[in-house]
Design a protein around this motif. Structure first.
Motif: not given
Ligand code: ATP
Ligand code: MG
Length: 459
Positions: A344-347, A375-385
């Motif tokens: 699970a990624p972090q925000l 999540l689907a479009l995430l490239s790294g491992d944290v979700i930013d704004v």
């Protein structure tokens, strides 16, 4: 192998029912029916005696008349609610006195029977009551934990769900789109006496008007061209269980009349049939629209509203429970990541505070969609704004639809993106009401649902 002694022991432990009625004939009828069902009955004729018996014995059901020589059945309902809230109490009302039945249900009665008492209905009621989960068996109230959140509004909602699950009163669930109305309805079913029966959810806005009667009540063979076999309707399918009428405000007026009759009489007539069959369903309904306002505009029948809205459960909007957002975010991300077999990624703190400030017109469903897309479009491992693409936010510039696909993008992938975006826009415009979005897009509700499933835009 069962010895006489065991049978005797079982007999001693017979389930006890308290019957309160001042008419000896009715007492005798109820007593006889209960004993035939293998239960034992104590029969008394007044509120005072009933209270005394309740203090001295443990019952699994109390059946009381409404008008008693020394008080009202309603007093007994309240007394039981205060002293032994676990005990279901059903009232017997005079024929046609719906007001009494409704006030008893509002006061916490389990269900009601109208005079003259139909033995079939009595037996159904008794069966339901003794099937209520006792302390420590069945799906425990912790099942309501599926409804996440620790805010006072959410705690109250869970408590009300647990309470109404222990009765058969009709429940009207109001609340904005995506606020968990269907989840609440399914919890009421799962925690209640009818959890072994089916939970049938019907989207009233998705059924073509011409098919409505046969979908709800079923039809006989040969009732119309194409009716090659007899078929059951939703009412029969939900027999012994719960019928959830979702988007009930979308019911055409003609159907509202038929539904009212079915609920009132607890009987339905299949299309093409001459006789009516009795049905035994618990009704829960929901809509994101303001049903009371529709009544005032004569677009929803007052009498049906009165019947459905015995107990109102209002699902709070997500922005009323902002404190719950971090918990929801982490649970939803955990679930999504598990499905994708990813950690699970972090925000980032900025992303979390953007979510905490966002207005969420589509409530928890919108939060789920936002996180799923991120999540689907995430490239790294944290979700930013920026990964959240919140509507109205500065970075809300989703790539323009007309932009030519990047070098690696395949045609199908590009088309899927365009389709997703168009659907999401329509959903936003209709505040995540799928019925309205389908209309806006000129496709049927079913087609929209199919497309959303294919594109992974669903819950
Ligand atoms: N408090 C909550 N905790 C966890 N999940 C929730 C909560 N509220 C809603 N959800 C989830 O949000 C999604 C939408 O919920 P649901 O379908 O019950 O909403 P609804 O009010 O019926 O929406 P609509 O009006 O669009 O039909 C579901 O996936 C549901 O599981
Ligand atoms: Mg719903």
């Amino acid at each position: 192998m069962s010895t006489r002694n065991e049978r005797k022991n079982r007999g001693e432990a017979a389930i006890k029912v308290l019957v309160v009625d001042d008419e000896p004939d009715i007492r005798e009828l109820l007593d006889l029916t209960l004993v035939r069902m293998g239960l034992s009955a104590d029969c008394v004729g007044s509120v005072t005696e009933a209270k005394r018996m309740l203090g001295e014995n443990r019952y699994r059901l109390c059946l009381t008349d409404m008008r008693l020589p020394d008080g009202e059945g309603l007093d007994l309902v309240r007394h039981i609610g205060e002293h032994t809230p676990e005990l279901p109490v059903a009232v017997i009302t005079a024929y046609g006195s719906m007001e009494n039945a409704v006030s008893a249900l509002k006061a916490g009665a389990f269900d009601y029977l109208a005079k003259p008492v139909s033995l079939d209905k009595l037996r159904n009621l008794v069966k339901s009551a003794i099937e209520l989960p006792q302390h420590g068996n069945g799906d425990s109230p912790s099942a309501t934990q599926a409804l996440l959140g620790d805010s006072p509004a959410m705690r109250q909602t869970r408590a009300l769900i647990e309470r109404v699950a222990r009765s058969l009163a009709p429940v009207y669930i109001s609340g904005e789109s995506g606020s968990g109305k269907e989840l609440a309805a399914s919890l009421i079913h799962r925690l209640g006496a009818r959890r072994e029966g089916s939970f049938i959810a019907v989207n009233c806005g998705a059924i073509p008007e011409t098919l409505m009667e046969s979908e709800f009540f079923g039809y006989r063979k040969g009732a119309f061209t194409g009716a090659e076999n007899e078929r059951e309707g939703f009412f029969q399918a939900a027999g012994g269980g719960t019928l959830f009428l979702d988007e009930v405000a979308d019911l055409p007026l003609a159907m509202q009349v038929k539904l009212l009759r079915a609920i009132q009489e607890k009987r339905v007539r299949k299309v093409g049939a001459t006789a009516e069959d009795s049905v035994d369903v618990r009704i829960i309904c929901a809509t994101h629209q303001d049903l009371k306002a529709l009544v005032d505009q004569n677009r929803f029948r007052q009498d049906l509203f009165y019947r459905l809205n015995v107990i109102e459960l209002r699902m709070p909007a997500l922005r009323e429970c902002r404190g719950d957002i971090p918990l929801l975010v982490s649970r939803i991300l955990e679930r999504l990541a598990k499905v994708a077999a990813l950690p699970a990624p972090q925000l980032t703190p900025a992303a979390l505070s953007a979510l905490a400030e966002y207005s969420f017109p589509g409530n928890v469903r919108e939060l789920e969609n936002v996180l799923e897309r991120a999540l689907a479009l995430l490239s790294g491992d944290v979700i930013d704004v920026a990964d959240l693409h919140l509507a109205g936010a500065a970075q809300d510039s989703v790539e323009p639809l007309v932009a030519l696909p990047g070098d690696q993008l395949q045609l199908q992938e590009h088309l899927d993106r365009v389709e997703s975006q168009v659907i999401l826009d329509a959903l936003k415009k209709t505040r995540f009401n799928r019925t309205a979005a389908a209309k806006l897009l000129g496709v049927t509700f079913r087609s929209l649902r199919y497309r959303m499933e294919r594109l992974g835009l669903n819950d």
